[in-house]
Design a protein around this motif. Structure first.
Motif, PDB file in Angstrom:
ATOM      1  N   VAL A   1       0.890  -1.151   0.000  1.00 41.98           N
ATOM      2  CA  VAL A   1       0.000   0.000   0.000  1.00 41.98           C
ATOM      3  C   VAL A   1       0.928   1.200   0.000  1.00 41.98           C
ATOM      4  O   VAL A   1       1.597   1.485   0.999  1.00 41.98           O
ATOM      5  CB  VAL A   1      -0.922   0.010   1.229  1.00 41.98           C
ATOM      6  CG1 VAL A   1      -1.802   1.249   1.228  1.00 41.98           C
ATOM      7  CG2 VAL A   1      -1.779  -1.248   1.254  1.00 41.98           C
ATOM      8  N   ARG A   2       0.984   1.900  -1.115  1.00 42.91           N
ATOM      9  CA  ARG A   2       1.968   2.967  -1.257  1.00 42.91           C
ATOM     10  C   ARG A   2       1.362   4.135  -2.018  1.00 42.91           C
ATOM     11  O   ARG A   2       0.226   4.082  -2.490  1.00 42.91           O
ATOM     12  CB  ARG A   2       3.216   2.447  -1.974  1.00 42.91           C
ATOM     13  CG  ARG A   2       2.968   1.888  -3.361  1.00 42.91           C
ATOM     14  CD  ARG A   2       4.256   1.781  -4.171  1.00 42.91           C
ATOM     15  NE  ARG A   2       5.047   0.626  -3.835  1.00 42.91           N
ATOM     16  CZ  ARG A   2       5.254  -0.421  -4.634  1.00 42.91           C
ATOM     17  NH1 ARG A   2       4.666  -0.452  -5.828  1.00 42.91           N
ATOM     18  NH2 ARG A   2       6.009  -1.417  -4.286  1.00 42.91           N
ATOM     19  N   GLY A   3       2.140   5.200  -2.160  1.00 47.14           N
ATOM     20  CA  GLY A   3       1.740   6.349  -2.950  1.00 47.14           C
ATOM     21  C   GLY A   3       0.371   6.875  -2.561  1.00 47.14           C
ATOM     22  O   GLY A   3       0.076   7.088  -1.383  1.00 47.14           O
ATOM     23  N   PRO A   4      -0.531   7.052  -3.546  1.00 48.88           N
ATOM     24  CA  PRO A   4      -1.844   7.646  -3.266  1.00 48.88           C
ATOM     25  C   PRO A   4      -2.713   6.781  -2.369  1.00 48.88           C
ATOM     26  O   PRO A   4      -3.605   7.277  -1.696  1.00 48.88           O
ATOM     27  CB  PRO A   4      -2.467   7.795  -4.658  1.00 48.88           C
ATOM     28  CG  PRO A   4      -1.781   6.760  -5.488  1.00 48.88           C
ATOM     29  CD  PRO A   4      -0.365   6.726  -4.977  1.00 48.88           C
ATOM     30  N   ALA A   5      -2.472   5.473  -2.345  1.00 48.21           N
ATOM     31  CA  ALA A   5      -3.307   4.590  -1.524  1.00 48.21           C
ATOM     32  C   ALA A   5      -3.101   4.835  -0.035  1.00 48.21           C
ATOM     33  O   ALA A   5      -4.006   4.598   0.765  1.00 48.21           O
ATOM     34  CB  ALA A   5      -3.014   3.130  -1.859  1.00 48.21           C
ATOM     35  N   VAL A   6      -1.920   5.292   0.368  1.00 52.60           N
ATOM     36  CA  VAL A   6      -1.668   5.549   1.788  1.00 52.60           C
ATOM     37  C   VAL A   6      -2.609   6.631   2.303  1.00 52.60           C
ATOM     38  O   VAL A   6      -3.197   6.514   3.385  1.00 52.60           O
ATOM     39  CB  VAL A   6      -0.197   5.942   2.022  1.00 52.60           C
ATOM     40  CG1 VAL A   6       0.030   6.322   3.487  1.00 52.60           C
ATOM     41  CG2 VAL A   6       0.737   4.806   1.627  1.00 52.60           C
ATOM     42  N   ASP A   7      -2.787   7.678   1.509  1.00 50.00           N
ATOM     43  CA  ASP A   7      -3.711   8.747   1.906  1.00 50.00           C
ATOM     44  C   ASP A   7      -5.135   8.227   2.009  1.00 50.00           C
ATOM     45  O   ASP A   7      -5.876   8.575   2.927  1.00 50.00           O
ATOM     46  CB  ASP A   7      -3.639   9.891   0.884  1.00 50.00           C
ATOM     47  CG  ASP A   7      -4.718  10.929   1.108  1.00 50.00           C
ATOM     48  OD1 ASP A   7      -4.686  11.590   2.163  1.00 50.00           O
ATOM     49  OD2 ASP A   7      -5.605  11.068   0.238  1.00 50.00           O
ATOM     50  N   VAL A   8      -5.529   7.352   1.091  1.00 50.98           N
ATOM     51  CA  VAL A   8      -6.899   6.826   1.094  1.00 50.98           C
ATOM     52  C   VAL A   8      -7.146   5.999   2.349  1.00 50.98           C
ATOM     53  O   VAL A   8      -8.152   6.193   3.050  1.00 50.98           O
ATOM     54  CB  VAL A   8      -7.176   5.984  -0.171  1.00 50.98           C
ATOM     55  CG1 VAL A   8      -8.577   5.378  -0.107  1.00 50.98           C
ATOM     56  CG2 VAL A   8      -7.035   6.846  -1.432  1.00 50.98           C
ATOM     57  N   VAL A   9      -6.248   5.054   2.664  1.00 48.62           N
ATOM     58  CA  VAL A   9      -6.485   4.196   3.839  1.00 48.62           C
ATOM     59  C   VAL A   9      -6.364   4.996   5.131  1.00 48.62           C
ATOM     60  O   VAL A   9      -7.010   4.663   6.129  1.00 48.62           O
ATOM     61  CB  VAL A   9      -5.538   2.980   3.850  1.00 48.62           C
ATOM     62  CG1 VAL A   9      -5.790   2.104   2.623  1.00 48.62           C
ATOM     63  CG2 VAL A   9      -4.069   3.387   3.935  1.00 48.62           C
ATOM     64  N   GLU A  10      -5.572   6.058   5.103  1.00 46.81           N
ATOM     65  CA  GLU A  10      -5.490   6.912   6.289  1.00 46.81           C
ATOM     66  C   GLU A  10      -6.820   7.613   6.525  1.00 46.81           C
ATOM     67  O   GLU A  10      -7.306   7.691   7.668  1.00 46.81           O
ATOM     68  CB  GLU A  10      -4.357   7.934   6.125  1.00 46.81           C
ATOM     69  CG  GLU A  10      -4.039   8.708   7.385  1.00 46.81           C
ATOM     70  CD  GLU A  10      -2.755   9.501   7.254  1.00 46.81           C
ATOM     71  OE1 GLU A  10      -2.002   9.581   8.232  1.00 46.81           O
ATOM     72  OE2 GLU A  10      -2.502  10.050   6.154  1.00 46.81           O
ATOM     73  N   ARG A  11      -7.445   8.100   5.445  1.00 50.20           N
ATOM     74  CA  ARG A  11      -8.757   8.737   5.587  1.00 50.20           C
ATOM     75  C   ARG A  11      -9.842   7.729   5.968  1.00 50.20           C
ATOM     76  O   ARG A  11     -10.852   8.108   6.553  1.00 50.20           O
ATOM     77  CB  ARG A  11      -9.131   9.453   4.285  1.00 50.20           C
ATOM     78  CG  ARG A  11      -8.332  10.727   4.051  1.00 50.20           C
ATOM     79  CD  ARG A  11      -8.864  11.517   2.872  1.00 50.20           C
ATOM     80  NE  ARG A  11      -8.453  10.968   1.595  1.00 50.20           N
ATOM     81  CZ  ARG A  11      -9.257  10.418   0.710  1.00 50.20           C
ATOM     82  NH1 ARG A  11     -10.563  10.317   0.957  1.00 50.20           N
ATOM     83  NH2 ARG A  11      -8.797   9.951  -0.441  1.00 50.20           N
ATOM     84  N   MET A  12      -9.644   6.473   5.649  1.00 52.45           N
ATOM     85  CA  MET A  12     -10.583   5.433   6.054  1.00 52.45           C
ATOM     86  C   MET A  12     -10.402   5.030   7.519  1.00 52.45           C
ATOM     87  O   MET A  12     -11.223   4.289   8.068  1.00 52.45           O
ATOM     88  CB  MET A  12     -10.408   4.190   5.165  1.00 52.45           C
ATOM     89  CG  MET A  12     -10.808   4.392   3.726  1.00 52.45           C
ATOM     90  SD  MET A  12     -10.447   2.933   2.671  1.00 52.45           S
ATOM     91  CE  MET A  12     -11.674   1.764   3.276  1.00 52.45           C
ATOM     92  N   GLY A  13      -9.300   5.467   8.114  1.00 57.95           N
ATOM     93  CA  GLY A  13      -9.033   5.134   9.505  1.00 57.95           C
ATOM     94  C   GLY A  13      -8.443   3.757   9.713  1.00 57.95           C
ATOM     95  O   GLY A  13      -8.490   3.234  10.837  1.00 57.95           O
ATOM     96  N   VAL A  14      -7.858   3.151   8.664  1.00 56.93           N
ATOM     97  CA  VAL A  14      -7.336   1.792   8.803  1.00 56.93           C
ATOM     98  C   VAL A  14      -5.822   1.713   8.629  1.00 56.93           C
ATOM     99  O   VAL A  14      -5.263   0.610   8.666  1.00 56.93           O
ATOM    100  CB  VAL A  14      -8.016   0.835   7.791  1.00 56.93           C
ATOM    101  CG1 VAL A  14      -9.517   0.788   8.019  1.00 56.93           C
ATOM    102  CG2 VAL A  14      -7.706   1.223   6.341  1.00 56.93           C
ATOM    103  N   LEU A  15      -5.143   2.846   8.487  1.00 58.34           N
ATOM    104  CA  LEU A  15      -3.689   2.799   8.312  1.00 58.34           C
ATOM    105  C   LEU A  15      -3.025   2.138   9.512  1.00 58.34           C
ATOM    106  O   LEU A  15      -2.093   1.335   9.359  1.00 58.34           O
ATOM    107  CB  LEU A  15      -3.130   4.200   8.084  1.00 58.34           C
ATOM    108  CG  LEU A  15      -1.609   4.284   7.875  1.00 58.34           C
ATOM    109  CD1 LEU A  15      -1.159   3.424   6.705  1.00 58.34           C
ATOM    110  CD2 LEU A  15      -1.175   5.743   7.668  1.00 58.34           C
TER     111      LEU A  15
END
Length: 394
Positions: free
Chosen positions: A48-62
């Motif tokens: 999970v890298r690049g733009p996906a890191v921001d997405v999962v962070e906003r989902m609260g699952v990072l």
């Protein structure tokens, strides 16, 4: 009061569960249909890298992904006798590139994403779409088990061998191109000898590795081979024959791994393939992830699926009454992220599975001579997708 749009997502993998999460939060009524009886995945490590890191962070699952991470620190290349002939320090590369990427098994990734959205979407497991018929107002869907239903939109997030794509766009042979490689994985049921290093052995056109995955070893085989005319993505015995034939004279620990593979009740194998289709949507039916644009080799397909799901949900929410326009905006933006990755498949294959003995020797030498900063920069340019800028409105 206007009824919330209904969406059927085919596939409860990485892209489908991410899309379900975001569409539900945008007010859509979401149903997900999954062929398997429960969540099922290859268990392959993915990034999970690049733009996906921001997405999962906003989902609260990072945080959950970081807890489930494999924590691999290095790649160690060995010869047939098991002697180290090359090494890549992944921690140094991540520091050099400023990466926040997380390596996690595809199984854990799919489960964490599913848990994030399971209470806001309906899930139909052990079922699949058998027919779709759309008109100007919606899509009539027939299922193998459930009663027929009507949805405003249907999204195929059902992978390389997408049923949705076959039903709505045409046969797989029109869109899927075998890239000359297969990948197979086998869970070993015991810890790997090295708990923080991936150990890789190469012979010309073949790679075998053991990857430590949260206390359990995972064997992987990546090999060059033509596509059999009778290939069946669900034929276990055929998959075993493909692997054992390809590695019949291999050294290192491969003979022991093949014995385990022959006795296994379940292995995962599929072609490394590129999907190219002129349009990712047709009326009220759209495609996401590998169904639209498979580029799988280094695990980047998960990153692209997460990023694509976020973009698609955002665009559908922006114009729910005009899904064709939303699909067009999603495709225009996400193709710019996918296109460089599809162009780098050959580069990635040459790096991981050199076709000749000389190629193997040169790659091994390069891993010893590469400074960490240079390696990090090269991989960031060639193997790490980054969010494209969105053009200003005109």
């Amino acid at each position: 009061m206007m009824t919330s749009p209904s969406v059927l997502i085919s596939g409860a993998g990485v892209g489908g569960t991410t899309l379900a999460y975001w569409l539900a939060r945008h007010g859509f009524r979401v149903t997900v249909v999954e062929r398997s009886a429960g969540l099922r995945s290859s268990g392959n490590p993915v990034d999970v890298r690049g733009p996906a890191v921001d997405v999962v962070e906003r989902m609260g699952v990072l945080g959950a992904l970081q807890e489930a991470a494999t924590h691999v620190t290095a790649l160690s290349f060995v010869n047939g006798a098991g002697r180290q002939v090359g090494r890549v320090n992944l921690q140094a590369m991540q520091r050099a590139s400023g990466s926040r990427e997380v390596e996690v098994t595809r199984t854990d990734l799919a489960a964490i994403l599913y848990d994030a959205g399971r209470d806001s979407a309906e899930f139909l497991f052990h079922d699949t779409i058998t027919a779709v018929r759309q008109d100007g107002d919606g899509v009539e869907v027939t299922f193998r088990n459930a009663a027929p239903r009507r949805f405003d939109l249907v999204i195929g997030a059902d992978g390389l061998h997408s049923t949705t794509r076959k039903l709505a766009f045409g046969p797989e042979s029109e869109f899927v191109r075998h890239m000359g490689l297969f990948v197979a994985t086998l869970r070993l049921g015991e810890p790997a000898e090295r708990d923080r290093e991936v150990v890789l052995y190469n012979a010309p056109g073949r790679l075998a590795s053991i990857h430590p995955v949260r206390g359990e070893g995972l064997a992987a085989f990546i090999f060059r081979a033509p596509m059999p005319g009778d290939f069946d993505s669900r034929d276990l015995e055929q998959h075993k024959r493909l692997v054992t034939t390809a590695y019949a004279d291999a050294e290192w620990q491969v003979p022991q791994l093949l014995e385990r593979l022959r006795a296994a009740d379940d292995i995962w194998l599929d072609s490394v393939s590129r999907v190219r289709i002129d349009r990712w949507s047709d009326g009220r039916i759209g495609l996401l992830g590998d169904a639209a644009s498979s580029v799988s080799l280094f695990g980047e397909g998960s990153t692209l699926a997460i990023a694509g799901a976020d973009t698609l949900a955002r665009e559908l929410a922006a114009s729910p009454a005009d899904p064709q326009a939303a699909f067009a905006r999603y495709e225009r933006e996400h193709r710019r992220l996918v296109a460089p990755r599809q162009g780098n498949v050959s580069v990635a294959a040459a790096l991981m599975v050199p076709a000749t003995r000389r190629g193997v020797a040169v790659r091994n030498l390069a891993t010893r001579l590469w400074p960490a900063a240079a390696a990090g920069g090269w991989l960031r340019r060639h193997l790490t997708p980054s969010r494209p800028s969105v053009p200003a409105a005109t």
